[in-house]
Design a protein around this motif. Sequence first.
Motif, PDB file in Angstrom:
ATOM      1  N   ARG A  17     -54.290  25.860  45.847  1.00  0.00           N
ATOM      2  CA  ARG A  17     -53.200  26.838  45.902  1.00  0.00           C
ATOM      3  C   ARG A  17     -51.908  26.055  46.105  1.00  0.00           C
ATOM      4  O   ARG A  17     -51.778  25.298  47.061  1.00  0.00           O
ATOM      5  CB  ARG A  17     -53.468  27.809  47.051  1.00  0.00           C
ATOM      6  N   CYS A  20     -44.697  25.663  44.254  1.00  0.00           N
ATOM      7  CA  CYS A  20     -43.965  24.626  43.522  1.00  0.00           C
ATOM      8  C   CYS A  20     -42.493  24.505  43.910  1.00  0.00           C
ATOM      9  O   CYS A  20     -41.765  23.712  43.289  1.00  0.00           O
ATOM     10  CB  CYS A  20     -44.053  24.896  42.015  1.00  0.00           C
ATOM     11  N   THR A 171     -44.251  27.102  36.082  1.00  0.00           N
ATOM     12  CA  THR A 171     -44.483  27.011  37.515  1.00  0.00           C
ATOM     13  C   THR A 171     -44.054  28.311  38.177  1.00  0.00           C
ATOM     14  O   THR A 171     -43.348  29.130  37.577  1.00  0.00           O
ATOM     15  CB  THR A 171     -43.703  25.852  38.150  1.00  0.00           C
ATOM     16  N   TYR A 186     -47.173  31.550  44.558  1.00  0.00           N
ATOM     17  CA  TYR A 186     -47.942  30.312  44.467  1.00  0.00           C
ATOM     18  C   TYR A 186     -48.801  30.366  43.206  1.00  0.00           C
ATOM     19  O   TYR A 186     -48.987  31.430  42.604  1.00  0.00           O
ATOM     20  CB  TYR A 186     -48.833  30.106  45.704  1.00  0.00           C
ATOM     21  N   LEU A 187     -49.309  29.219  42.833  1.00  0.00           N
ATOM     22  CA  LEU A 187     -50.267  29.089  41.746  1.00  0.00           C
ATOM     23  C   LEU A 187     -51.634  28.797  42.316  1.00  0.00           C
ATOM     24  O   LEU A 187     -51.756  28.095  43.322  1.00  0.00           O
ATOM     25  CB  LEU A 187     -49.878  27.936  40.812  1.00  0.00           C
ATOM     26  N   GLU A 188     -52.679  29.295  41.670  1.00  0.00           N
ATOM     27  CA  GLU A 188     -54.030  28.798  41.876  1.00  0.00           C
ATOM     28  C   GLU A 188     -54.399  28.056  40.606  1.00  0.00           C
ATOM     29  O   GLU A 188     -54.377  28.641  39.508  1.00  0.00           O
ATOM     30  CB  GLU A 188     -54.988  29.943  42.183  1.00  0.00           C
ATOM     31  N   MET A 189     -54.713  26.784  40.736  1.00  0.00           N
ATOM     32  CA  MET A 189     -54.839  25.916  39.569  1.00  0.00           C
ATOM     33  C   MET A 189     -55.838  24.806  39.834  1.00  0.00           C
ATOM     34  O   MET A 189     -56.151  24.503  40.987  1.00  0.00           O
ATOM     35  CB  MET A 189     -53.471  25.320  39.223  1.00  0.00           C
ATOM     36  N   LEU A 202     -51.420  23.017  35.050  1.00  0.00           N
ATOM     37  CA  LEU A 202     -50.532  24.184  35.009  1.00  0.00           C
ATOM     38  C   LEU A 202     -50.925  25.153  33.901  1.00  0.00           C
ATOM     39  O   LEU A 202     -50.741  26.369  34.034  1.00  0.00           O
ATOM     40  CB  LEU A 202     -49.085  23.747  34.784  1.00  0.00           C
ATOM     41  N   ALA A 205     -53.345  27.644  35.190  1.00  0.00           N
ATOM     42  CA  ALA A 205     -53.020  28.231  36.484  1.00  0.00           C
ATOM     43  C   ALA A 205     -52.983  29.758  36.449  1.00  0.00           C
ATOM     44  O   ALA A 205     -52.596  30.365  35.444  1.00  0.00           O
ATOM     45  CB  ALA A 205     -51.676  27.697  36.965  1.00  0.00           C
ATOM     46  N   ARG A 207     -51.107  32.827  38.251  1.00  0.00           N
ATOM     47  CA  ARG A 207     -49.830  32.985  38.953  1.00  0.00           C
ATOM     48  C   ARG A 207     -49.877  34.171  39.907  1.00  0.00           C
ATOM     49  O   ARG A 207     -50.294  35.254  39.532  1.00  0.00           O
ATOM     50  CB  ARG A 207     -48.701  33.176  37.933  1.00  0.00           C
TER      51      ARG A 207
END
Length: 223
Positions: A17, A20, A171, A186-189, A202, A205, A207
């Motif tokens: 998680r 960015c 991002t 946040y991103l989960e990637m 990315l 990912a 979002r």
Amino acid sequence: MILPPDTSRDVRPGWVRVDCHVHTVASGDAVTTIAQLAERVATHRIDVVCLTEHNQLAGTAERLSGEIGARVVPGEEIRTGSGELIGLFLTERVPYVLAAREVVRRIRAQGGIVCAPHPYDPQRSGVGAELVELCAAGLIDAVEVFNAKVADQEHNRAALRTALAYGLPGTVGSDAHDPDGIGAAYLEMPDFDGPDSFLTALREAVRHGEYRPHAPRYPRGPS
């Protein structure tokens, strides 16, 4: 697609998680201390923080990660002659108010990547109308397609359209300037180990984000 934040559940194995775009008191217009950031990151189960102070580099990845208790990607939100750009995976500060192309050159010379934050929000100093020109010239590596402080979601959607038009990954960031903002986006990637694998990850990912009217603009101190 932007999903609502939900840090109550685990990310899938091998994923992380990532926020960015985060600021602390070192930015001059933020109030979050390192201790507060560490507490909020733990609460919201953020694995990686891209620490993007205004016009300065807060420290090394090793020192910052130890202080915050999460992996840190050192970055800088840099004022250029065209608007703000973010450099990630930096080892040296990039001076502010240089031409955008020179800022890009300096970021890439140290192995970093270039992100365009909040490009179309008129309330923030993004590159705006110059984003298309910068993308066409190959000077942008990623576009911030969701910023939690952008009130008009059309500005975030416009950033996503530009990213898609030029085949660039997106991002997201809380752009938190106070503790309450952390966790807003946040991103989960897939996990990554450097700039190249970050850009690759990315593209897979997921979002998460919500508009959060946090962190009013505090007077910015000397850069």
